[in-house]
Design an enzyme around this catalytic site. Sequence first.
Site, mmCIF file in Angstrom:
data_model
loop_
_atom_site.group_PDB
_atom_site.id
_atom_site.type_symbol
_atom_site.label_atom_id
_atom_site.label_comp_id
_atom_site.label_asym_id
_atom_site.label_seq_id
_atom_site.Cartn_x
_atom_site.Cartn_y
_atom_site.Cartn_z
ATOM 1 N N PRO A 1 0.780 -1.242 0.000
ATOM 2 C CG PRO A 1 0.063 -0.883 2.206
ATOM 3 C CD PRO A 1 0.825 -1.849 1.351
ATOM 4 C CB CYS A 2 3.099 2.790 -2.473
ATOM 5 S SG CYS A 2 2.203 2.521 -3.996
#
Length: 153
Positions: free
Chosen positions: A121-122
Site C-alpha cells: 500500500p504505497c
Amino acid sequence: MWRGSRKTPGGTLFFAVNDSSGAIIRASFRDEIDKSFVLRKSSDLHTACDRYSDGDLNAFDYFQVEQSGTDFTGAIYTHMRKIGPGASMTYGELARTAGFPGAARAVGSACARNEIVLIVPCHRVVAAQGIGGYEFGTPIKEKLLRHEGLDNF
DNA sequence: GACGGCTCTGGCG
DNA sequence: CGCCAGAGCCGTC
C-alpha cells in the site's frame, strides 16, 4: 506465472502471480503485465479485490508478495504493509520506522518503484504537508484513501 | 554526478 | 494563514 485483472475503487487492477510460490509478483493500475502469462478469470486474488471493493479493507493481508530490490526497498515495503487501512504515514515517518531516518526522499523513490500496487500500500504513504505524489496520478491515490476512510485529503 | 511521489526554513503579502 | 524559492538529505541508476 499467470495473470488476471479486476476492477477496484482505484480502477482496474492488473496483476501477475507466480504459480509455484503462489506469490504476487506484479500489480498495477496500468495494463503492463506480460501477455505470455496464462490468463485467469478467477482466483482468490480476484475475490480479494471484490471483497476489498466491498469494504473488507484487509482482504489482501494474507497474500505473499515477491518483489526484487535492495535491502532498503525491502525494508520500506515490509514496513509499508504494516500501515493498516484507514491509516497513513508520511515519507519521513516511514523512513524512520524502517530504520533509515532522514531518507524521506528515498522513500518517495521506493514508492515510485513499487511493482505491487495496492497490495503493497504505497498509497498510504503521504507527504508531511499534503497527499504527496502517486505513480498513476494523485486522483487515484485520493480515491483509494477515501475508500479506506480517510476523507482529509 | 544526476534525479526523484521529500522536508524544513525564511521571506512576502 | 498560504504560497513560493532555496537548500539540505538519501538511496538508485
